[in-house]
Design a protein around this motif. Structure first.
Motif: not given
Length: 313
Positions: A139-140, A239-241, A280-282, A292-294
């Protein structure tokens, strides 16, 4: 292992947010990258770590301040991804010192998993559907966005200003496709030049061989200086994993360890130590749902925008 509780940048400067490379620091960084290319996957020194017996072999970059960087003053490799690797060794092998760090770049990080040289890769490796067909990803552990760095004297202030220009990107990275898609949506055309290392791209930018340097924004902060400008526009969450061999023995344990590090606050503490984004992902999902931009609260770009009236540094 150099875990000092403070942020270490190039040439002894602290903090990734607003970090600038001095000319001396940049020359040293370029030299470190050249040395790294010559190492060809050699085990690199980690202050305080003395691997013996069963160890976790992890590939990190050595030319990305804040993530994986070979400090020219000490020769040790340090950064968020090195610290995460140490945590993985502690949780999987039972000893944070049961770790070997091997220098990799965008062309070797996957190949060394394939040939068994590495057990895992922590090297700003973006998770994509295509890559998941070849490797297992945790997971990231970190989320970033693609950014664009230009010379201030170029007068380029937004994506439209890159129309017809040449952008330097890393070989085998997702940047070219993602930035190309954003350009097509904006109705402009871009040319690309690919390089093996980030310092090579920065040198090409300074020398005028490319008009812009594009990679993930947190990486670009390590290459920003008084002569450059980071465009306020950012693209595509990255996302880095932690990558492991497909179906390998470490795939499950690594993912479980990253989940535990997220749950117990270790990941957040390490990001704070290196002055990096706390997104975070959330955060990303919530802001995207809101239109928004995220980027999420705590992102360096958000802080820069607030400080400078809407334009990130």
């Amino acid at each position: 292992m150099n875990v000092t509780g403070k942020t270490v940048g190039v040439n002894g400067m602290t903090g990734m947010r607003g970090t600038y490379l001095t000319r001396r620091g940049f020359v040293r960084l370029a030299g470190a990258a050249a040395a790294g290319a010559a190492l060809g996957g050699a085990v690199l020194p980690l202050s305080g770590c003395a691997p013996a017996g069963d160890v976790l072999r992890v590939g990190t970059k050595i030319d990305v301040p804040g993530f994986g960087f070979q400090n020219p003053e000490t020769g040790s490799v340090e950064g968020l991804e090195v610290d995460v690797a140490r945590e993985l060794a502690a949780r999987i092998k039972g000893d944070p010192n049961a770790l070997e760090i091997v220098g990799v770049n965008v062309t070797t990080r996957g190949a060394m998993l394939d040939n068994g040289t590495l057990d895992a890769t922590l090297a700003t490796f973006t998770i994509t559907d295509a890559r998941k067909k070849t490797y297992d990803f945790s997971r990231p552990y970190y989320i970033d966005h693609i950014g664009v760095l230009v010379l201030k004297k170029s007068g380029i202030t937004d994506l439209a200003g890159l129309d017809g220009k040449t952008v330097g990107v890393a070989l085998s990275a997702t940047t070219k496709d993602k930035l190309g898609a954003a350009a097509a949506e904006a109705g402009i055309t871009l040319k690309f030049a690919e390089y093996a290392t980030y310092p090579e791209i920065k040198i090409a930018l300074v020398a005028g061989r490319v008009d812009a340097f594009s990679v993930d924004s947190s990486i670009l902060l390590g290459y920003q200086d008084d002569s450059t400008y980071l465009l306020p526009t950012q693209f595509a969450p990255q996302e880095y994993g932690v990558a492991t061999k497909k179906g390998g023995e470490y795939s499950g344990p690594v993912d479980e360890a990253i989940a535990a590090m997220e749950a117990d606050g270790t990941l957040r503490a390490l990001k704070e130590r290196w002055g990096l984004s706390l997104v975070t992902e959330a955060d990303v999902e919530a802001e995207q749902e809101a239109g928004g931009t995220g980027l999420g609260e705590g992102d360096p770009a958000d802080d820069g925008a607030a400080a400078e009236g809407g334009a990130s540094r």
